[in-house]
Motif scaffolding. Sequence first.
Motif, PDB file in Angstrom:
ATOM      1  N   LEU A 159       1.713  -0.675  -6.810  1.00 21.38           N
ATOM      2  CA  LEU A 159       2.452   0.582  -6.686  1.00 21.38           C
ATOM      3  C   LEU A 159       3.666   0.512  -7.596  1.00 21.38           C
ATOM      4  O   LEU A 159       4.490  -0.395  -7.476  1.00 21.38           O
ATOM      5  N   LEU A 178      -0.101   4.553  -8.056  1.00 15.87           N
ATOM      6  CA  LEU A 178      -0.913   3.523  -7.427  1.00 15.87           C
ATOM      7  C   LEU A 178      -2.037   3.191  -8.391  1.00 15.87           C
ATOM      8  O   LEU A 178      -2.809   4.070  -8.780  1.00 15.87           O
ATOM      9  N   ALA A 183      -5.812   8.543   1.358  1.00 14.06           N
ATOM     10  CA  ALA A 183      -4.771   7.503   1.287  1.00 14.06           C
ATOM     11  C   ALA A 183      -3.385   8.141   1.205  1.00 14.06           C
ATOM     12  O   ALA A 183      -3.196   9.191   0.596  1.00 14.06           O
ATOM     13  N   VAL A 236       0.963   7.074   0.799  1.00  5.07           N
ATOM     14  CA  VAL A 236       2.012   6.099   0.541  1.00  5.07           C
ATOM     15  C   VAL A 236       3.223   6.563   1.338  1.00  5.07           C
ATOM     16  O   VAL A 236       3.642   7.713   1.225  1.00  5.07           O
ATOM     17  N   PRO A 239      -1.184   9.014  -3.239  1.00 10.42           N
ATOM     18  CA  PRO A 239      -1.091   8.147  -4.419  1.00 10.42           C
ATOM     19  C   PRO A 239      -1.023   8.972  -5.702  1.00 10.42           C
ATOM     20  O   PRO A 239      -1.687  10.005  -5.822  1.00 10.42           O
ATOM     21  N   TRP A 288       1.174   1.479   2.090  1.00  8.97           N
ATOM     22  CA  TRP A 288      -0.007   2.252   1.707  1.00  8.97           C
ATOM     23  C   TRP A 288      -0.939   2.291   2.889  1.00  8.97           C
ATOM     24  O   TRP A 288      -1.241   1.264   3.486  1.00  8.97           O
TER      25      TRP A 288
END
Length: 132
Positions: A45, A66, A83, A85, A104, A126
């Motif tokens: 990241l 990412l 996903a 973050v 991401p 994450w």
Amino acid sequence: MRHLAVPVRRLLACLATVLVLLPAVPSAQDRFLGKEDIVLLGLGLRVEPDHQVVPRDVATIVSTFLSAPTPPQGQVAPFAPDALVKATLRGPGVGSGLELTATPNSPFNIPPLATAGIYTLEEFVWRTAVRF
């Protein structure tokens, strides 16, 4: 001599029992149910900019990137579409911290802050939903 005959008979009886039961013990190959390759990819990241000056009461962003090594052809993306973050914004105007969320490769949206001071974005995590 008679004393040796009893242990020898017991030894022969134990050996015969082991030889009879030996085929009943499954081999490692018989216990094998399946095989699958698990590919582990290292993720990184990157957050930019690492330092910025923002006037009071002006919103800003902090970009996230990412990245993962290129997966083998035909493989799925290195991270799930759901996903997220997460990070915590800390500083004089946010009390004990403000949790921010971004997808991401998209920015964290930093709200306008009325109190001047040094703010940090920390505790990056994450996450994704677990699916089986």
